[in-house]
Every structure is written in C-alpha cells, then in structure tokens.
Enzyme design. Structure first.
Site, PDB file in Angstrom:
ATOM      1  N   ALA A   1       8.904  -2.886 -38.864  1.00  0.00           N
ATOM      2  CA  ALA A   1       9.129  -4.106 -39.636  1.00  0.00           C
ATOM      3  C   ALA A   1       7.922  -5.048 -39.570  1.00  0.00           C
ATOM      4  CB  ALA A   1      10.375  -4.816 -39.124  1.00  0.00           C
TER       5      ALA A   1
ATOM      6  N   ARG B   1      -7.265 -17.238 -55.676  1.00  0.00           N
ATOM      7  CA  ARG B   1      -6.459 -18.281 -55.014  1.00  0.00           C
ATOM      8  C   ARG B   1      -6.806 -18.423 -53.544  1.00  0.00           C
ATOM      9  NH1 ARG B   1      -5.833 -18.168 -59.625  1.00  0.00           N
ATOM     10  NH2 ARG B   1      -3.980 -18.657 -60.855  1.00  0.00           N
TER      11      ARG B   1
ATOM     12  N   ARG C   1      14.474  -3.440 -43.282  1.00  0.00           N
ATOM     13  CA  ARG C   1      13.441  -4.425 -42.900  1.00  0.00           C
ATOM     14  C   ARG C   1      12.004  -3.926 -42.992  1.00  0.00           C
ATOM     15  NH1 ARG C   1      15.727  -1.778 -39.082  1.00  0.00           N
ATOM     16  NH2 ARG C   1      14.544  -0.997 -37.321  1.00  0.00           N
TER      17      ARG C   1
ATOM     18  N   CYS D   1      15.966  -3.343 -30.900  1.00  0.00           N
ATOM     19  CA  CYS D   1      16.567  -3.446 -32.234  1.00  0.00           C
ATOM     20  C   CYS D   1      17.803  -2.576 -32.348  1.00  0.00           C
ATOM     21  CB  CYS D   1      15.600  -2.954 -33.296  1.00  0.00           C
ATOM     22  SG  CYS D   1      14.241  -4.037 -33.496  1.00  0.00           S
TER      23      CYS D   1
ATOM     24  N   PHE E   1       6.828  -1.782 -24.333  1.00  0.00           N
ATOM     25  CA  PHE E   1       5.854  -2.426 -23.449  1.00  0.00           C
ATOM     26  C   PHE E   1       4.790  -1.462 -22.946  1.00  0.00           C
ATOM     27  CE2 PHE E   1       8.876  -5.930 -23.367  1.00  0.00           C
ATOM     28  CZ  PHE E   1       7.991  -6.981 -23.517  1.00  0.00           C
TER      29      PHE E   1
ATOM     30  N   CYS F   1      -7.233  -9.287 -16.518  1.00  0.00           N
ATOM     31  CA  CYS F   1      -8.328 -10.100 -17.038  1.00  0.00           C
ATOM     32  C   CYS F   1      -9.112 -10.854 -15.968  1.00  0.00           C
ATOM     33  CB  CYS F   1      -7.845 -11.023 -18.147  1.00  0.00           C
ATOM     34  SG  CYS F   1      -6.795 -12.354 -17.633  1.00  0.00           S
TER      35      CYS F   1
HETATM   36 ZN   LIG Z   1      -4.633 -11.691 -17.703  1.00  0.00          ZN
END
Ligand SMILES: [Zn+2]
Length: 341
Positions: A34, A7, A66, A183, A127, A246
């Site tokens: 989860a 599929r 979950r 959570c 984080f 970056c």
């Molecule tokens: Zn950046």
C-alpha cells in the site's frame, strides 16, 4: 522542458532548477504494498530520473483494497508486485527509468540493489528488512524514510545519517515475531496508507531537490479514525544515546549470519524460504514434474503449485513462498518434498 511538469515547476519550492535536479536523481522503494504503490505513483509522476522497486511477493485479491497500482488483470496474469508496478508506472510516465527487482532484500544483495539510490523509501511490512535498511543507509550515508501503517494509524520519520536519530536510536532491536500487530491481524483502511505514503513522497521530493532545510523532523504519528496528529520530538535522542548503528558503527544486520533463510511472513499465513546459492530454475521442467502432484501454473516470473491446503510460489532464483502455514518447519518440509532441499 515539456508541459508535463508545468504545475510542479510553478511551485516555489521546486522551480526549473529543482525539476532539473530531480531528473538527475534516483530513488528506491523497498516493498511495493500500500505504501510503496502510492509513493511510486507520486514520484514517477513528479519526473525523477530513475526509480527502483524491490518487492518479494505476488499480488493477492486482498491487496486490491489499498495497493493502488494493481488490478484484477495483474492477479489473473500471476504477476509479482514489482513487475506489475513497473508495467503500470511505465504507462504513467515513460520518461522515468524504472527497474523492478522481484527479490527478498537481504545482506547478500542489498549493496548491488541499493547503493546508487539518492533516497530510499520504506514500504516494507517487517522490522527485519527495516533494520537491514537502517544499517545499510547509515553505513553508506543514504537518507531513508521510515513508514508504517496499521488499522487507521500511521507513522513516518526521516532518517538522515549522522544528522538525525536512526531507527536503532528509537528501537533497540527487532520486536519478537508475533508481538506486533500486522495488517493481517488488525486490518487497515486504505486512506492511512495513502496519507503516510504521500508524506514519504513529499519528503523524498525535498531530499531529491536538495531542500533539506524544510524536512520534517521527529516521528510523526497520525490516527485518521480518531483524528489525532502527533509529532514526537525525538531530535535529541541521538546525542544522548550510544546507538549501536549510528554511534558505534556496528552494522550487525548487514552480516549474513544474522539474516534468516526461513521467515514466517508477517501475519500472512505464509513462510518464505531463501536459497544460499542462487539457482536458475527451469520452470518448464519443474512444471512437468509437479503436474503429477498438484495444480501447476507458471509464467516468466513465478511458478505456483496448489497442493492440499498449501500453495507454493517458486521464483526463478529458487526462493519460495509457501502459503497455508506459519510454521517454518512445516514449510521447510513441503519445500524439501516438492522442490528439493
Ligand atoms: Zn542510531
């Protein structure tokens, strides 16, 4: 090729060629809660070549609402999440190579763990790890897919190094501990995690099959309770910003000094303690010693000690999770008292 992927091969975006490419590619899922359970399930069924699952925790009853790869038997067997996920996924599709890492992803091990991944999927709940992932992926030019959920709200964003904004273009630094809801403080309904993880898996399929032109752009935010879907168009913030990661290429989260050896785990009333040196703990000997002070159980992956209102979970490398407190000094004291400093 077997009928298993018929599929998916019929689908115009993949085809025989896409399926063959997928078979040669690898992905890594960091955090098997989860989000990680659902994206792992979808990717393993899709027939990629190799999946790595990295998770530092074990399964608790409150996860079952979950975290779709786990069941009561996994809890009774005291399995770490990465191991339980691997066992389940190998039954679903034995043709995919799956490797489980029961570890805390940190600057010392991230290179060995993730360097050969073609895409990395964020299933974390914090984080500190996301900023680490962001530095690693931008430096090594690996696409990664941010994902986060709380309550009925979820967010996701593709980060394609040097092409799209990175996490640090959007968020300059880690929010201070305790200032973001988790959570465990705001709760969560399972469908939002399932939805965000499904989007992450679809984006990963596009990346792995080379369909970069159809990738979702910007930050997608969905509230399933209020039926709101928003797309924040932030595509141009990278051009405007002087992002530390970056644009300036300072990868400060990859520096070992920045990483905490002791971390209160996001709303979980638990603290993780890492060891600078890798240990190789003999659980049989440790259990003999700890049997005198509390209730001990262990398997190949984890040793648990219940004592007063606390529970210690010790992993073979010396890493430990102390539940029953958010106070890092209390946790350090318990660790020093029973395991050693
Ligand atoms: Zn950046």
């Amino acid at each position: 090729m077997s009928n298993r992927y018929a599929r998916q091969i019929l689908f115009y975006g993949i085809g025989e060629a896409g399926q063959k490419t997928l078979r040669e590619k690898s992905a890594a899922i960091v955090g098997c809660g989860a989000l990680g359970c659902t994206s792992a399930n979808l990717l393993v069924r899709s027939g990629l070549g190799y999946l790595k699952i990295i998770d530092r925790d074990f399964i608790e009853e409150s996860n079952l609402q979950r975290q779709s790869l786990f069941d009561e038997e996994d809890i009774n067997k005291n399995l770490p999440k990465a191991i339980a996920a691997q066992k389940k996924l190998e039954k679903i599709n034995p043709h995919v190579r799956i490797k489980a890492f029961v570890t805390d992803l940190n600057p010392s091990n991230i290179n060995n763990t993730l360097r050969d991944a073609d895409v990395i999927i964020d299933g974390t709940d914090n984080f500190e790890t996301r900023f680490l992932l962001n530095d690693f992926c931008v430096k090594n030019c690996i696409p990664w897919i941010y994902g986060a959920c709380i309550g009925s709200i979820g967010m996701t964003m593709n980060i394609i190094p040097s092409k799209t904004p990175c996490l640090r273009c959007v968020l300059e630094d880690i929010p201070p501990f305790g200032t973001t809801e988790t959570c465990d403080t705001a709760g969560i309904i399972a469908p939002i995690a399932s939805l965000i993880a499904s989007i992450q898996a679809a984006e990963a399929l596009k990346i792995l099959t080379g369909n970069f032109d159809v990738l979702s752009k910007g930050l997608l935010k969905i509230d399933l309770w209020r039926n709101e879907i928003k797309k924040l168009h932030i595509e141009d913030i990278r051009e405007k910003s002087d992002c530390v990661t970056c644009k300036q290429h300072h990868y400060e989260f990859l520096s070992k000094d920045r990483y905490s050896m002791t971390t209160a785990l996001c709303g979980r009333n638990a603290v993780q303690i890492l060891q600078r040196e890798m240990a190789n703990i003999d659980f049989t000997k440790l259990a003999e010693r700890l049997n005198k002070v509390g209730e001990v159980s262990f398997n190949n992956f984890i040793l648990r000690l219940k004592i007063d209102k606390y529970e210690l979970a010790v992993f073979p490398d010396g890493r430990s999770i102390i539940s029953g407190t958010n106070d890092v000094s209390v946790a350090r004291g318990i660790y020093a008292k029973y395991i050693g400093s």
